[in-house]
Design an enzyme around this catalytic site. Sequence first.
Site, mmCIF file in Angstrom:
data_model
loop_
_atom_site.group_PDB
_atom_site.id
_atom_site.type_symbol
_atom_site.label_atom_id
_atom_site.label_comp_id
_atom_site.label_asym_id
_atom_site.label_seq_id
_atom_site.Cartn_x
_atom_site.Cartn_y
_atom_site.Cartn_z
ATOM 1 N N ARG A 130 -9.287 -10.661 -12.220
ATOM 2 C CA ARG A 130 -7.844 -10.183 -12.624
ATOM 3 C C ARG A 130 -6.837 -11.288 -12.755
ATOM 4 O O ARG A 130 -7.269 -12.266 -12.319
ATOM 5 C CB ARG A 130 -7.498 -9.087 -11.684
ATOM 6 C CG ARG A 130 -7.178 -9.620 -10.238
ATOM 7 C CD ARG A 130 -6.783 -8.619 -9.305
ATOM 8 N NE ARG A 130 -5.500 -8.213 -9.807
ATOM 9 C CZ ARG A 130 -4.727 -7.477 -8.591
ATOM 10 N NH1 ARG A 130 -5.288 -7.548 -7.213
ATOM 11 N NH2 ARG A 130 -3.387 -6.961 -8.885
ATOM 12 N N ARG A 131 -5.543 -10.980 -13.384
ATOM 13 C CA ARG A 131 -4.458 -11.802 -13.447
ATOM 14 C C ARG A 131 -4.933 -13.016 -14.481
ATOM 15 O O ARG A 131 -4.327 -14.198 -14.277
ATOM 16 C CB ARG A 131 -4.092 -12.330 -12.314
ATOM 17 C CG ARG A 131 -3.694 -11.489 -11.210
ATOM 18 C CD ARG A 131 -2.935 -11.951 -10.161
ATOM 19 N NE ARG A 131 -3.159 -11.032 -8.849
ATOM 20 C CZ ARG A 131 -4.078 -11.413 -8.042
ATOM 21 N NH1 ARG A 131 -4.874 -12.381 -8.102
ATOM 22 N NH2 ARG A 131 -4.127 -10.626 -7.020
ATOM 23 N N TYR A 190 1.725 5.627 -2.058
ATOM 24 C CA TYR A 190 1.948 6.836 -1.463
ATOM 25 C C TYR A 190 3.092 7.315 -1.943
ATOM 26 O O TYR A 190 3.465 8.415 -2.128
ATOM 27 C CB TYR A 190 1.463 6.799 -0.139
ATOM 28 C CG TYR A 190 0.119 6.639 0.039
ATOM 29 C CD1 TYR A 190 -0.750 7.757 0.013
ATOM 30 C CD2 TYR A 190 -0.309 5.564 0.327
ATOM 31 C CE1 TYR A 190 -2.102 7.829 0.164
ATOM 32 C CE2 TYR A 190 -1.807 5.358 0.642
ATOM 33 C CZ TYR A 190 -2.590 6.460 0.235
ATOM 34 O OH TYR A 190 -3.848 6.218 0.483
ATOM 35 N N HIS A 243 -8.502 0.179 -10.708
ATOM 36 C CA HIS A 243 -8.434 1.269 -9.659
ATOM 37 C C HIS A 243 -7.110 1.602 -9.691
ATOM 38 O O HIS A 243 -6.701 2.991 -9.683
ATOM 39 C CB HIS A 243 -8.818 0.702 -8.408
ATOM 40 C CG HIS A 243 -8.233 1.595 -7.143
ATOM 41 N ND1 HIS A 243 -8.815 2.511 -6.673
ATOM 42 C CD2 HIS A 243 -7.469 0.970 -6.196
ATOM 43 C CE1 HIS A 243 -8.349 3.038 -5.789
ATOM 44 N NE2 HIS A 243 -7.345 2.245 -5.234
ATOM 45 N N PHE A 244 -6.205 0.750 -9.641
ATOM 46 C CA PHE A 244 -4.740 1.360 -9.391
ATOM 47 C C PHE A 244 -4.302 2.060 -10.742
ATOM 48 O O PHE A 244 -3.342 2.644 -10.823
ATOM 49 C CB PHE A 244 -3.705 0.360 -8.747
ATOM 50 C CG PHE A 244 -3.334 -0.901 -9.394
ATOM 51 C CD1 PHE A 244 -2.753 -1.027 -10.671
ATOM 52 C CD2 PHE A 244 -3.589 -2.218 -8.854
ATOM 53 C CE1 PHE A 244 -2.196 -2.131 -11.405
ATOM 54 C CE2 PHE A 244 -3.403 -3.376 -9.479
ATOM 55 C CZ PHE A 244 -2.770 -3.405 -10.410
ATOM 56 N N HIS A 245 -4.716 1.558 -11.887
ATOM 57 C CA HIS A 245 -4.232 2.044 -12.996
ATOM 58 C C HIS A 245 -4.834 3.675 -13.029
ATOM 59 O O HIS A 245 -4.353 4.600 -13.846
ATOM 60 C CB HIS A 245 -4.745 1.548 -14.379
ATOM 61 C CG HIS A 245 -3.811 0.146 -14.670
ATOM 62 N ND1 HIS A 245 -4.056 -1.006 -13.920
ATOM 63 C CD2 HIS A 245 -2.712 0.419 -15.421
ATOM 64 C CE1 HIS A 245 -2.952 -1.753 -14.784
ATOM 65 N NE2 HIS A 245 -2.261 -1.198 -15.617
ATOM 66 N N HIS A 296 0.858 -1.156 -0.021
ATOM 67 C CA HIS A 296 -0.086 -0.067 -0.080
ATOM 68 C C HIS A 296 0.896 1.285 0.034
ATOM 69 O O HIS A 296 0.700 2.155 -0.706
ATOM 70 C CB HIS A 296 -0.829 0.019 1.326
ATOM 71 C CG HIS A 296 -2.172 1.023 0.888
ATOM 72 N ND1 HIS A 296 -3.076 0.947 -0.091
ATOM 73 C CD2 HIS A 296 -2.436 2.285 1.393
ATOM 74 C CE1 HIS A 296 -3.832 1.930 0.136
ATOM 75 N NE2 HIS A 296 -3.412 3.035 0.781
#
Lengths: 280, 544
Positions: B429-430, B219, B366-368, B215
């Site tokens: 995913r994956r 940041y 989301h993380f893209h 996580h």
Amino acid sequence: MIPEDPEPGIGSAWKLLVICVLSGVLVVGFGVGFILLPAFQPGQHASSVHEAIQHALGHHTHDQFPEVMPLPESIPTYVVWDEATIHQALSGDAVRGEFIAINCTACHGEKGMTEQKWIPNLAGINRIVLYKQLADFRSETRLSGPMSAIAQAISPQQAADVAAYFSMLPGILRSEGMRVPESGRSYRTRDDVKRLIFAGDAKRDLAGCATCHGPGAYRLGAPSLSGQNRDYIEQQLHNFAQGVRRNDMNMPMRTVAGVLTADEMHRLAVAFSSSTYQSQ
Amino acid sequence: MDRNRLLPLVHLWASFLTFLPAIGLGVWQMLMRSPLPTPIDDPNVYYASVTAHGSIMAYVFPTLFAMGFGYAIANSSRGGVLSGRMLAWIGFYVLIAGTVMALVPVALGCSSVLYTFYPTLVGSPWYYLGVVLVILGSFFWIAVMVINMRAWKRDNPGQMVPLALFGITACALLWGWTALGAASEILFQILPVAFGWRHTIDAGLARTLFSLTLHAIVYFWLFPAYIAYYTLMPQAAGGRLYSDTMGRIAFILFLVFSLPVGLHHLFMDPEHGSGFKFVQAMLTFMVVLPTLLTIFTITASLEIAGRLRGGKGLFGWIRALPWDEPMVLAVALSLLLLGPGGFGGLINMSFAMNAMIHNTSWVTAHFHLIFGGAVVIMYFAIAYELWPRLTRRPLISKPIACRQLWLWFWGILIVTVPWHIAGLMGQPRRYAIFDYSDPSEARMAPLVIISAAGGFILFFSVLLFFFVLVRSNLAPRSEVMPPVRYSLAINPPPTVLPLLNGLGFWNLILFALLLISYGYPIGQFFFLRGQDSPGYSLTRELSR
């Protein structure tokens, strides 16, 4: 220049305030997470603080958990892939194994390659695979009269030795550690055997053979298949499908073979035995 | 060229040069997952490609970028002086060597473990060693940042460290703490198996160690973007920063709260009880604070700039802002992407809602959206801002730069919105391949095709970005190029506040929080034994 804070150092009021606020957050977090939630969540009857904390740490056993576990109807294998077993399976001596392998030549051929297509080739087969099969024959979780008798006559260490010997012979194709890209290994391909090997069939929850037997990945104990005898592969697929053979840990082969048609089993066996697929 | 300017320039070039092929791989991956015809449709290649794409995008590209940005900030904050330049170059070469060492086995197909390693999957040891070298190289940067912040304080007694230098040092320290999880997982769990010294891995412990990284690394990626929000944007907009103190508090909150929260990536994992999952979920909500502080401060700063430029009325200041400035435009677009991305994050960190989207394409989308969208668009803008200062050549084609940012913004939305929806429909995913002849997957096909089309837009946007940089690099030198100037706060701190002027105390707090939140979750594996599983080799059967 602007004036320095009159109260630098660890004891300043601001630092104390920060520590107090964070401690408060943690007290609330731990209080709710470790005491309140386990005590009041449905299905978790924590009657004391100690029990609630045990629940929160995941140390509890469920209420309906029986004292003694019932034995399963059949045990697929007694082999457990822990460090000690893997170490023993890999510690065989090929020179000693060659001597023991004299017992195998009548059926499996002079150098582990046999003309009898319903008997497996052993040359080049991975040593862990062979060690496990011998262990299963010994414990009769895989059924074969002659093989059980032979496996019971040798010790686990001797099984590792003979496995080491056969693994070094040229025969079944092994992976060289690199993978050569190839088109047509997805659902897009029209070659339905190739599709089964590399992509599987999502509609039947079928994973591709390559997922465990390479070159997708190598599941511990799953053999390479390129160069294996055709009739042997087909017979084993039928055995798994019918539940005659049951020594696959967690049932991957019984599950897969159970949804393959007889025609698919035959064509897969032909494909693997002719080494058309699974080169890298 | 001034050697202190060469250092950040080389880092930034290296960073973007790794970014370009990684984007290309990403576009091919989108195609592979779609029903469209795809060259080399081999799942093995897909997983190798995801490993390369992820390793570059997660470890190499943002790290090199933060390093370059950090050196530029330290150099400009100290008036053209940079201590520890030799260390910085050593770090750079170690990082580049690690990148090559990691990517060669990936290209050979023997390390397709995805960038998150997923033990008990085991690939070539060279891949893992390469990643460790990348981390090691970046640790030289952390040392250089700390040295320069100390030197600044020594040279300027009785003054607050400039916000940009304070922020980038906090960013470096955050990365140092963050990387410890992945590094210890590799060194103590995976490498012994990859080398054949052991054959089993405690997957629970490995996953827990990685969650420490998983996580906070986000940041670390975000930090440079936030630093630019506070220190570059108000200046570029022609205004002032609303509050310097808010910036410091936001940076400190990121440092303190982005680490002891990683268990929310393991909500569905059985190796932890609900207690620590709850505590860390609660701490995760604390990370929302610096983001909300930032959105407030940055919007206020934009309003100040808009009103200084003559904007009137409730919303008139928005129109008055200089939208032809890449930095201003990028901040606005970045905040627009951060909004839905942040709300998606709130869903991920909430236990019950997380269960619905767990292991679906929603998470990848989301993380893209957060990293590819809100963060990378700021990396572009920072590059546009720094390039003239580092090369002494003016930025040519500013309008093209703005169009490039717009293209990136729309590209990211076109890629990620359908991707999120496919995830909600249950797309896992994956997965390398989907059988679109299956009715349950066929309904996702149009979404995946739109997503793949967005990938091409992003690729084109990156080409434009390179076009602007290369064109500017070919422009004639200008000797009157002003140095980097950081935004002044409308209300600077009235006095030196030691708590907001140093990071020692906050590192102690972070260490204590880590002990409290991760001590037991990691420690339990040393007395709950017997959970090791055999390594799952990718390319060869176990024979040693």
